[in-house]
Design a protein around this motif. Sequence first.
Motif, PDB file in Angstrom:
ATOM      1  N   PRO A   1     -47.082 -31.052 -17.354  1.00 28.47           N
ATOM      2  CA  PRO A   1     -48.346 -30.849 -18.098  1.00 28.47           C
ATOM      3  C   PRO A   1     -49.306 -31.762 -17.822  1.00 28.47           C
ATOM      4  CG  PRO A   1     -46.438 -31.884 -19.379  1.00 28.47           C
ATOM      5  CD  PRO A   1     -45.806 -31.576 -18.286  1.00 28.47           C
ATOM      6  N   TYR A   2     -49.458 -33.034 -17.675  1.00 26.90           N
ATOM      7  CA  TYR A   2     -50.355 -33.763 -17.574  1.00 26.90           C
ATOM      8  C   TYR A   2     -50.508 -34.793 -16.450  1.00 26.90           C
ATOM      9  CZ  TYR A   2     -50.254 -32.997 -22.502  1.00 26.90           C
ATOM     10  OH  TYR A   2     -49.864 -32.205 -23.817  1.00 26.90           O
ATOM     11  N   ALA A   3     -51.690 -34.938 -15.925  1.00 18.78           N
ATOM     12  CA  ALA A   3     -52.148 -35.931 -14.798  1.00 18.78           C
ATOM     13  C   ALA A   3     -52.089 -37.360 -15.207  1.00 18.78           C
ATOM     14  CB  ALA A   3     -53.376 -35.493 -14.099  1.00 18.78           C
ATOM     15  N   HIS A   4     -51.823 -38.138 -14.577  1.00 20.65           N
ATOM     16  CA  HIS A   4     -52.109 -39.455 -14.750  1.00 20.65           C
ATOM     17  C   HIS A   4     -51.036 -39.835 -16.008  1.00 20.65           C
ATOM     18  CE1 HIS A   4     -53.594 -43.252 -14.035  1.00 20.65           C
ATOM     19  NE2 HIS A   4     -53.888 -43.774 -15.594  1.00 20.65           N
ATOM     20  N   MET A   5     -49.901 -39.387 -15.994  1.00 20.07           N
ATOM     21  CA  MET A   5     -49.108 -39.542 -17.141  1.00 20.07           C
ATOM     22  C   MET A   5     -47.811 -40.298 -16.670  1.00 20.07           C
ATOM     23  SD  MET A   5     -48.311 -39.300 -20.274  1.00 20.07           S
ATOM     24  CE  MET A   5     -49.794 -38.385 -20.955  1.00 20.07           C
ATOM     25  N   GLN A   6     -47.370 -40.805 -17.415  1.00 20.07           N
ATOM     26  CA  GLN A   6     -46.003 -41.615 -17.262  1.00 20.07           C
ATOM     27  C   GLN A   6     -44.849 -40.528 -17.606  1.00 20.07           C
ATOM     28  OE1 GLN A   6     -45.421 -45.504 -18.844  1.00 20.07           O
ATOM     29  NE2 GLN A   6     -47.356 -46.257 -17.832  1.00 20.07           N
ATOM     30  N   TYR A   7     -43.614 -40.459 -16.787  1.00 21.68           N
ATOM     31  CA  TYR A   7     -42.474 -39.533 -17.033  1.00 21.68           C
ATOM     32  C   TYR A   7     -41.396 -40.306 -16.778  1.00 21.68           C
ATOM     33  CZ  TYR A   7     -45.981 -35.687 -16.890  1.00 21.68           C
ATOM     34  OH  TYR A   7     -46.822 -34.709 -17.132  1.00 21.68           O
ATOM     35  N   ASP A   8     -40.406 -39.995 -17.524  1.00 19.61           N
ATOM     36  CA  ASP A   8     -38.991 -40.461 -17.159  1.00 19.61           C
ATOM     37  C   ASP A   8     -38.251 -39.214 -16.841  1.00 19.61           C
ATOM     38  OD1 ASP A   8     -39.507 -42.899 -18.392  1.00 19.61           O
ATOM     39  OD2 ASP A   8     -39.003 -42.274 -20.386  1.00 19.61           O
ATOM     40  N   LEU A   9     -37.400 -39.539 -15.888  1.00 17.23           N
ATOM     41  CA  LEU A   9     -36.754 -38.336 -14.955  1.00 17.23           C
ATOM     42  C   LEU A   9     -35.128 -38.692 -15.040  1.00 17.23           C
ATOM     43  CD1 LEU A   9     -36.758 -35.687 -13.241  1.00 17.23           C
ATOM     44  CD2 LEU A   9     -36.889 -37.374 -11.259  1.00 17.23           C
ATOM     45  N   ARG A  10     -34.465 -37.708 -15.506  1.00 18.04           N
ATOM     46  CA  ARG A  10     -32.700 -37.742 -15.312  1.00 18.04           C
ATOM     47  C   ARG A  10     -32.178 -36.473 -14.580  1.00 18.04           C
ATOM     48  NH1 ARG A  10     -30.987 -39.353 -21.503  1.00 18.04           N
ATOM     49  NH2 ARG A  10     -31.983 -41.378 -21.648  1.00 18.04           N
ATOM     50  N   ILE A  11     -31.327 -36.732 -13.768  1.00 11.58           N
ATOM     51  CA  ILE A  11     -30.611 -35.844 -12.939  1.00 11.58           C
ATOM     52  C   ILE A  11     -29.005 -36.053 -13.315  1.00 11.58           C
ATOM     53  CG2 ILE A  11     -30.106 -34.875 -10.592  1.00 11.58           C
ATOM     54  CD1 ILE A  11     -32.799 -35.701  -9.673  1.00 11.58           C
ATOM     55  N   TYR A  12     -28.379 -35.050 -13.547  1.00 10.59           N
ATOM     56  CA  TYR A  12     -26.850 -34.825 -13.678  1.00 10.59           C
ATOM     57  C   TYR A  12     -26.378 -33.769 -12.510  1.00 10.59           C
ATOM     58  CZ  TYR A  12     -28.295 -36.495 -18.616  1.00 10.59           C
ATOM     59  OH  TYR A  12     -28.497 -37.240 -19.547  1.00 10.59           O
ATOM     60  N   ILE A  13     -24.940 -34.141 -12.412  1.00 10.19           N
ATOM     61  CA  ILE A  13     -24.574 -33.174 -11.719  1.00 10.19           C
ATOM     62  C   ILE A  13     -22.917 -32.984 -11.983  1.00 10.19           C
ATOM     63  CG2 ILE A  13     -25.544 -33.491  -9.535  1.00 10.19           C
ATOM     64  CD1 ILE A  13     -23.117 -35.110  -8.335  1.00 10.19           C
ATOM     65  N   LYS A  14     -22.294 -31.703 -12.094  1.00  8.83           N
ATOM     66  CA  LYS A  14     -20.833 -31.430 -12.433  1.00  8.83           C
ATOM     67  C   LYS A  14     -20.196 -30.529 -11.367  1.00  8.83           C
ATOM     68  CE  LYS A  14     -21.135 -27.536 -15.490  1.00  8.83           C
ATOM     69  NZ  LYS A  14     -20.277 -26.645 -14.524  1.00  8.83           N
ATOM     70  N   SER A  15     -18.884 -30.269 -11.374  1.00 10.27           N
ATOM     71  CA  SER A  15     -18.230 -29.603 -10.464  1.00 10.27           C
ATOM     72  C   SER A  15     -18.500 -28.087 -11.021  1.00 10.27           C
ATOM     73  CB  SER A  15     -16.939 -29.631 -10.576  1.00 10.27           C
ATOM     74  OG  SER A  15     -15.981 -28.609 -10.081  1.00 10.27           O
ATOM     75  N   LYS A  16     -18.695 -27.044 -10.207  1.00 12.01           N
ATOM     76  CA  LYS A  16     -19.036 -25.659 -10.945  1.00 12.01           C
ATOM     77  C   LYS A  16     -17.749 -25.209 -11.444  1.00 12.01           C
ATOM     78  CE  LYS A  16     -22.482 -23.702  -7.706  1.00 12.01           C
ATOM     79  NZ  LYS A  16     -23.431 -23.331  -9.057  1.00 12.01           N
TER      80      LYS A  16
END
Length: 357
Positions: free
Chosen positions: A300-315
């Motif tokens: 949504p915003y330029a020049h903005m700090q973001y926190d990112l998370r990525i999870y995985i699991k077996s299908k």
Amino acid sequence: MADLTTRITRKFQLYIWCMVFISLPCLSAKCLNVDISVNLYPEGTLKIKYGEPLELFCVTDSNYSASDIHFINGRNNKNMDSDIVNSTTRRLYIAMPEKQLTTFYCRNNKTKKVCLARVLVDSPPSDVTDFNCISKNVDILNCSWTRQPSFSIIRYTLTYSVNTLPVNPPCVPTQIESTVYCVWKTNSMPRYRQQEETQFFDMTACNAVGCNSQNFTVDHFSIVKPDSPYELKILKYGTHSVYLEWKISHNIVDFLSCGVDHIIQYQLAKVDNGTHFRTVDTSNLPARNRTYRFHLMDLPYAHMQYDLRIYIKSKMAKSRQYWSDFAYKHFTTLSEEPMRPPTIISGAFDQYTRGNE
């Protein structure tokens, strides 16, 4: 027919009592080979399967009579009703004793001496109802269950099978409080069979009065908890997007034929509540890749700090507990030129037009 059965039963009981009267005189009044004028039979620990009767004999020597001895229940220290068998013997009979581990005493009232016997009344181990397995990154397999209530020690063995053949030696499990578990690794004996899509287990549980056997079938790939993605990095920054790259474990790629699902979430570091993350659509990601790339757009915003998370699991996994821990990245989007000047409140500024001089 009922009268005939009753007569036969009474004749059988008389026969048993005749045998008792014949054999009891040879019983010794030595308690564990110590002559203390009183003894209990059977000696030692009496193990009775729940539902069967309890029968004890209290015996004294010829210097005393059956009236001089009695039974005591060690749980409440109370005298127990018993029958006189002969001049030196009393019999305690309980048709349906409750489950217990109790000490019974035979006491000579004149000598004040006592002999004791331990009585265990219990059932064979009941079925395990919460057998559960989890595979840590297809590297370590841990199967656990809760120890069933019992008055005696339960000893478990757990064996898994391949093509209906048991793989030996069986696991002798470890117990922590009421939780019992077995662990197999790639270097254990026997080793963890990572490639098997279905795992078959045979459990035997035995206590002092009997054993119980059970079989369990586990859908292997549905109980895998992968390691979190790693080497997560930003390949390219934009004002409202970033281009991501990450990798997943070799074991997950090599053994997990069903592939994995992803969750990608982000939050505005200085705006969103710390527990609120926005989830993006990852349905276009392939199921089995060593390295993944994803264009995270519509930030949504330029020049903005973001926190990112990525999870995985077996299908194949259905439960939340099998999602991996998250990979984390903190990033800031690029700045952009404002599309319009800031909105101001009318009258907030004093405008003055200077004419030509």
